[in-house]
Design an enzyme around this catalytic site. Sequence first.
Site, PDB file in Angstrom:
ATOM      1  N   ASP A 210      -7.845  -3.921  -0.566  1.00  0.00           N
ATOM      2  CA  ASP A 210      -8.389  -3.989  -1.927  1.00  0.00           C
ATOM      3  C   ASP A 210      -8.377  -5.422  -2.455  1.00  0.00           C
ATOM      4  OD1 ASP A 210      -8.798  -1.133  -2.257  1.00  0.00           O
ATOM      5  OD2 ASP A 210      -6.620  -0.987  -2.280  1.00  0.00           O
TER       6      ASP A 210
ATOM      7  N   HIS B 218       0.852  -1.194   0.000  1.00  0.00           N
ATOM      8  CA  HIS B 218       0.000   0.000   0.000  1.00  0.00           C
ATOM      9  C   HIS B 218       0.883   1.237   0.000  1.00  0.00           C
ATOM     10  CE1 HIS B 218      -3.083   2.908   1.286  1.00  0.00           C
ATOM     11  NE2 HIS B 218      -3.972   2.009   0.883  1.00  0.00           N
TER      12      HIS B 218
END
Length: 431
Positions: free
Chosen positions: A366, A308
Amino acid sequence: MTDSQKTATLSYNGENYELPVHTPTAGPDVIDIRKLYNQAGVFTFDPGFTSTAACESAITYIDGDKGVLLHRGYTIGELAEKSHYLEVCYLLIYGELPSATQIEDFENRVTNHTMLHEQMMYFFRGFRRDAHPMAVMTGVVGAMSAFYHDSIDISDPWQREVATIRLIAKMPTIAAMAYKYTIGQPFVYPRNDLDYASNFLRMCFAVPAENYEVNPILSRAMDRIFTLHADHEQNASTSTVRLASSSGANPFACIAAGIACLWGPAHGGANQACLEMLQEIGTVDRIPEYIARAKDKNDPFRLMGFGHRVYKNFDPRATVMKQSADEVLDLLGVENNPILQVAKELEKAALADPYFAEKKLFPNVDFYSGIILEAMGFPTSMFTPIFALSRTVGWISQWKEMIEDPAMKIGRPRQLYTGETARDYVDVEDR
């Protein structure tokens, strides 16, 4: 913001300038450069504003190095495990967890505003059937200001409150109708006897020809997706909402601007990109090939859904989302879905590989939310609209905080100009 006696000294052109330093309740100190231009006649240069605090906020705090995400001081893991989306909405908007009476009143107000003005149905019919649901949502949310005139005066606290409830309540209805329109099915109206997540699932998947019962495991997973995406500090779409709000624009226009920004693949499309990567891999036997490509510095391929930009260690939302993903896959199975088979095996392979552990490339929120939405039957085109639905409360909370801040100013970023200086105009016949 806690003011201290600390200052920073800037030396420029032989002059020293004392700049105030503010100490937040958490995070690094912040050098205040608001008077720098008046004092020294210079601007600062910070493309992407990655080193600039553009506002003062008490809503969400992120420590990317430690993997920390707090909403009003509460960890995201604890909220996702013990709370539910509408309670988190209340927390973000009003600053404290609600009492039993307060959450009952809040949930009733949201539930009683889920229907859309009937004339808004004609807006959907104006779009092509193959329109992306995000295009539909951007247009319809912006059009709300044409239908709800009694909640667009941002100077009126009651109208701000009404707009807040309306947006949280109607966004699932708008997202579900955008989906139904693109697949050619009739709209399904909301039902007041269902909870927020169950109502959304029913509006997306029910058809008039048969009864639809919402599975509580799927409803809980959907609620967690909403919760884990509710707010994420001053990201691109939230900054867009704040910038639009600073001009005095009505709340519906500001949220529509946030949706438009979220549509960008670098922001809201991460879980869609993850599913598209899984589709590219195709079958389990090709996973070693793609693992090798991800390790190859000369290969542009990257594993989407791993690592991330903000969280340098691990994504604190991913732990809870993994639990939901496991529950959903256990319920629905992966045997008949090769994409989900690839996802499960890719997760195992990456977590077992020292390369990804050393690089701290762990599955993020995600990755798991994309798996859940795929298993539920949502097309990838609906992933970002669901993100927009979830993030609406964060945008509204940031909007309300900004509007109520007496120090609010219209946003006006500066620039480093590199174009031509003043030139004389030359008549066309002489060029």
